[in-house]
Write a protein that holds these residues in place. Structure first.
Motif, short mmCIF file in Angstrom:
data_model
loop_
_atom_site.label_atom_id
_atom_site.label_comp_id
_atom_site.label_asym_id
_atom_site.label_seq_id
_atom_site.Cartn_x
_atom_site.Cartn_y
_atom_site.Cartn_z
N GLY A 53 0.84 -1.18 0.00
CA GLY A 53 0.00 0.00 0.00
C GLY A 53 0.88 1.23 0.00
N SER A 54 0.29 2.40 0.09
CA SER A 54 1.09 3.62 0.10
C SER A 54 0.55 4.61 1.12
N GLY A 55 1.41 5.56 1.48
CA GLY A 55 1.03 6.60 2.42
C GLY A 55 0.81 7.92 1.70
N LYS A 56 0.20 8.84 2.39
CA LYS A 56 -0.04 10.16 1.81
C LYS A 56 1.26 10.92 1.64
N ALA A 57 1.22 12.02 0.96
CA ALA A 57 2.41 12.79 0.62
C ALA A 57 3.19 13.17 1.87
N GLY A 58 4.53 13.26 1.71
CA GLY A 58 5.37 13.65 2.83
C GLY A 58 5.69 12.53 3.77
N PHE A 59 5.68 11.29 3.27
CA PHE A 59 5.90 10.10 4.11
C PHE A 59 4.95 10.10 5.30
N ASN A 60 3.70 10.39 5.00
CA ASN A 60 2.63 10.37 6.00
C ASN A 60 2.18 8.93 6.19
N PRO A 61 2.07 8.44 7.43
CA PRO A 61 1.71 7.03 7.64
C PRO A 61 0.26 6.71 7.32
N TRP A 62 -0.60 7.72 7.21
CA TRP A 62 -2.00 7.44 6.91
C TRP A 62 -2.13 6.99 5.46
N PRO A 63 -2.92 5.95 5.20
CA PRO A 63 -2.97 5.33 3.87
C PRO A 63 -3.47 6.28 2.78
N ASP A 64 -2.86 6.14 1.62
CA ASP A 64 -3.34 6.76 0.40
C ASP A 64 -4.09 5.66 -0.35
N TRP A 65 -5.40 5.70 -0.30
CA TRP A 65 -6.21 4.63 -0.87
C TRP A 65 -6.23 4.64 -2.39
N THR A 66 -5.60 5.62 -3.00
CA THR A 66 -5.61 5.71 -4.46
C THR A 66 -4.42 5.02 -5.12
N VAL A 67 -3.34 4.77 -4.36
CA VAL A 67 -2.10 4.25 -4.95
C VAL A 67 -1.64 2.98 -4.24
N TYR A 68 -1.34 1.97 -5.05
CA TYR A 68 -0.77 0.71 -4.56
C TYR A 68 0.47 0.39 -5.39
N ALA A 69 1.29 -0.53 -4.89
CA ALA A 69 2.53 -0.87 -5.59
C ALA A 69 2.79 -2.37 -5.51
N LEU A 70 3.53 -2.86 -6.49
CA LEU A 70 3.93 -4.26 -6.54
C LEU A 70 5.43 -4.31 -6.80
#
Length: 243
Positions: A53-70
């Motif tokens: 999964g990914s976090g919000k901008a600025g290495f924010n720990p709260w999830p960014d539900w729009t972006v995932y990675a493999l």
């Protein structure tokens, strides 16, 4: 885009970012964090993978539900190509995602462990003709240090804002708050070194890490990106050119 010669006998790494915009697609993407394992674990030629999964901008720990990675590590480039061309799983990702980008990389160095192993092997051919460098850092944070660690993050990441040598960065990870990683892509090695070793804010965090022992497990790696496929709006603006 012109590709560099294939790496058909040595390990390469790919990192794929996927963006989703609608609520239904975001729900689907979240579900694939569990359901995609059935297909991925038996992938031919794949030595290691992580759904992230990914976090919000600025290495924010709260999830960014729009972006995932493999993240995937391959025996050779042909295995990666076969997967991206033939995999029914990747076909589903292509249909459901609104934006996709895959970076092919050769490992330059790595130390530490990820899930108890070192997944990356140094590539024997790192040409001087490609200046770009990518970094992936990953850590499992000790629970008792969670508050102290995340309190230190804003200061350590502040030198990244408007950094002319940084092309793109994104916080990624397996478990929010506890198992976190960062991916960053730089114009050249000098730009990365200036941030990692001469930024007083980042150097302080490195010192605190060694003194306090924040992590149960950590890994630091650098790569030479040599091939890029797809589109990613932030990178389009940054001017990445692997042609």
């Amino acid at each position: 885009m012109v590709f560099y010669p294939k790496c058909n006998s040595v390990q390469i790494t790919t990192l794929t970012f996927l963006r989703y915009t609608s609520i239904s697609k975001k729900i689907w993407a979240f579900g694939m964090m569990q359901f995609a394992h059935a297909s991925l674990k038996n992938t031919k030629g794949q030595e290691f993978y992580k759904l992230l999964g990914s976090g919000k901008a600025g290495f924010n720990p709260w999830p960014d539900w729009t972006v995932y990675a493999l993240l995937q590590v391959w025996e050779n480039e042909q295995s990666a190509e076969d997967f991206f061309r033939e995999s029914s799983l990747m076909e589903k990702y292509r249909k459901m995602s609104d934006e996709r980008w895959t970076l092919f990389m050769k490992n330059k160095m790595a130390r530490g462990k990820w899930a108890g192993k070192m997944p990356f092997t140094k590539h024997p051919d790192i040409p001087d003709t490609i200046p770009y460098v990518a970094a992936i850092t990953r850590a499992t944070i000790k629970f008792k240090y969670l508050r102290k660690f995340w309190k230190s993050v804003p200061a350590s990441q502040s030198p990244l804002e408007f950094n002319p040598g940084l092309l793109y960065t994104k916080g990624i990870g397996e478990v929010p708050f506890l198992q976190m990683a960062t991916f960053s892509l730089w114009k050249d090695q000098q730009s990365l070194d200036a941030f990692a070793y001469r930024s007083k804010e980042h150097v302080k965090v490195i010192g605190d890490t060694r003194t306090l022992g924040w992590y149960r497990e950590e890994l630091f790696s650098r790569f030479q990106p040599y091939r890029s496929e797809g589109n990613w709006s932030a990178l389009d603006m940054a001017g990445l050119d692997l042609s």
